[in-house]
Every structure is written in C-alpha cells, then in structure tokens.
Design an enzyme around this catalytic site. Structure first.
Site, PDB file in Angstrom:
ATOM      1  N   HIS A 186     -37.788 -62.638 -11.842  1.00 55.00           N
ATOM      2  CA  HIS A 186     -39.209 -62.983 -11.944  1.00 55.00           C
ATOM      3  C   HIS A 186     -39.758 -63.535 -10.635  1.00 55.00           C
ATOM      4  O   HIS A 186     -40.955 -63.381 -10.343  1.00 55.00           O
ATOM      5  CB  HIS A 186     -39.430 -63.982 -13.078  1.00 55.00           C
ATOM      6  N   GLU A 216     -49.431 -57.888 -14.947  1.00 46.93           N
ATOM      7  CA  GLU A 216     -49.656 -56.989 -13.807  1.00 46.93           C
ATOM      8  C   GLU A 216     -50.965 -56.228 -13.947  1.00 46.93           C
ATOM      9  O   GLU A 216     -51.184 -55.204 -13.285  1.00 46.93           O
ATOM     10  CB  GLU A 216     -48.489 -55.994 -13.688  1.00 46.93           C
TER      11      GLU A 216
END
Length: 305
Positions: A186, A216
């Site tokens: 991450h 995203e």
C-alpha cells in the site's frame, strides 16, 4: 485602568518574569523594554531591539499600518487595545503568528508608553490552516476531495447555464490499481497515486479541476469545452500519464475514462452517471482508453425527468 507612576516599579519585575512576550515602546514606537520571552520568541538579543522601531518584527508591507495604529492608540482615549492576531517575523525571517494586546501607561515624567503583551499562536494557526485544507482536499494527493469537488461541479453547472457555455466532465480511474497494492504494498500504491495526480494535474489546463473521488478514482471538470474537446483533453492526459514509466515501483500507468458534456436541463447526478457508464464501457473494452458518453434521451436529461 492606566498604570500610574507609583506602580511602574512592579512593571519591570512583571516584564522580566512573565512567560509571555512583553515589550514597552515609547510614543514614537521605539523599543524601551523587552522581556526574555519576547527576545526568545523573535530571536533577538535585548540590546539589538532597544531603540529600534517595533515595526522591525513586522513584515515590511504591514509596517505603515501597524505604525498608524500605534500612533492612534497613543493619542486616543482607550487605555487598552482589543486582542488582535498579526503576522510577524523573527530575526531569521521566518513568519510567525501572534495574538497581541496592548495597554497605555504613563511614566514618572508623564510620558505616554505602550505595553504590548504577545502570545505565540503560530502552531495553532498552522493547525487551523491544516484542518481548513483537509476539509476540502485529499490528504494523500492534495487534490480536491469528493465533497468539495461535487460542490464545485454544481457551481460550474450553474455558470455554464448562466453564460450558455459548454461544460464537460470525465470520470476516470487508474487501470489495475489493485494489482499494484497486492504486488508492491500500500505504501507503493500511495506513491503511485501521488505521482498520477501530479502528472494528471500538469496535463490539464490551469482552470480545469481535478478531484479525487475515492481510491484510484478521479473526476475531471472541464469548463468551457464540448464533448469532442473533452475527449481530446482526456486523451492527452491519458498519453501523458503513460509516457514515462515509474521507477518505484517499476511500471507504466494507464488510465480509463468516460467523458460527458452537460445537456440542457441535466443535473449533476445524471451527468456523472453518464460519465460513469462511459468509464465502465472503456474498462470493458480493454482499459487504457477514453470513451465519450452517450447523449441523454430527450425528456430524460435529469433523474426526475
């Protein structure tokens, strides 16, 4: 109540021991006394301040204003100033924020002086500014967050209708982003999002708006351009994003997007829904592409229509 001469002996002891900054200036605004806390805050030695104008610690652009306020206070009837926030700077030039309050006194010779009490609120102001920023921006990328972005979209829709100018938007997201998190972690994913946001911002016009709506996913608001022009803008953005592979992690970023132009009578929900459908179409067609949204059916431009 103004300080009288028989109380001035105590003033010096208070000035030296006080945990807040205190200075005494004469009627012209020159330093006569400064306590250790005041010197420590501004980074000056006492001898560097005595005899100097108090505006030494004020940004140059604000010096005439502060001097004028000082002169009015010395000549006025009020014995105390209301607490006010000011921006100042120390000897090192670094800007700081203070909360200042002043009182007028009279010395043994009858000369009017001004005592100013200074509290350092620099960290508080920084925290306030940070919280204000985070209320409207995404902490990771610095882009507008979803709430602020949707509010801005409403403003642009109103402006488009008021001036009869076109408005396009694009819903887009990074392709295969889950794979990046799964393979590289991450932290790497966060770096990719920051880099992507920076490249996308550079590829847009100055008055376009880039919003991180979540994960995203991004929303691009393109004022003043048509559907075809919006497609061209997003195609340039897509190419710019993939032009240079990342070094860490080593990969090429690609993006899928759906572009929609505001239709007459259409609300923001319907406009975004069309852009989202075009985005899903771009993904289903193989990703790394920009698709135009279908025009709304007449009479169904809004959700309530």
């Amino acid at each position: 109540m103004p300080l009288t001469p028989d109380r001035l002996d105590n003033v010096e002891r208070v000035i030296q021991a006080a945990p807040i900054g205190i200075c005494v200036t004469d009627a012209q605004g020159r330093f006569e006394r400064v306590n250790p806390t005041y010197c420590e805050f501004y980074g000056y030695r006492e001898e560097e301040l005595i005899g100097q104008p108090f505006t030494l610690v004020v940004p140059e652009a604000n010096r005439p204003i502060l001097q004028a306020l000082h002169d009015r206070f010395i000549a006025g009837e009020d014995d105390e100033e209301l607490a006010q926030e000011w921006e100042v700077h120390g000897k090192d030039g670094e800007l700081r924020n203070i909360l200042a309050r002043a009182a007028r006194i009279v010395d043994n010779q009858g000369a009017v002086k001004k005592v100013t009490f200074v509290v350092d609120i620099t960290e508080r102001k920084r925290m306030e500014q940070r919280l204000e920023f985070l209320a409207r921006h995404d902490e990771l990328t610095g882009l507008l967050n979803r709430r602020a972005g949707l509010a801005l979209l409403e403003e642009e829709i109103a402006r488009s209708r008021r001036y009869s100018t076109p408005l396009a938007i694009a819903a887009c997201d990074l392709d295969h982003f889950k794979r990046i998190n799964d393979r590289h972690g991450h932290a790497a994913g966060d770096n990719v999002l920051r880099e992507a946001a920076m490249r996308m911002r550079r590829a847009l016009r100055q008055h376009d708006h880039l919003v991180r709506t979540g994960g995203e996913e991004f929303l691009v608001i393109l004022p003043g351009i048509s559907l075809a022009e919006g497609w061209q803008a997003m195609e340039r953005l897509r190419l710019a994003l993939s032009a240079t592979p990342l070094e860490a992690p080593p990969l090429t970023l690609t993006l899928s997007a759906g572009v929609a132009e505001l239709a007459p009578g259409e609300d923001s929900d319907a406009l975004m829904e069309r852009a989202d459908r075009a985005l899903y179409g771009a993904k289903e067609a193989g990703r790394n592409r920009v698709l135009e949204a279908a025009q709304p059916v007449m009479g169904k431009a809004t959700k309530s229509g």
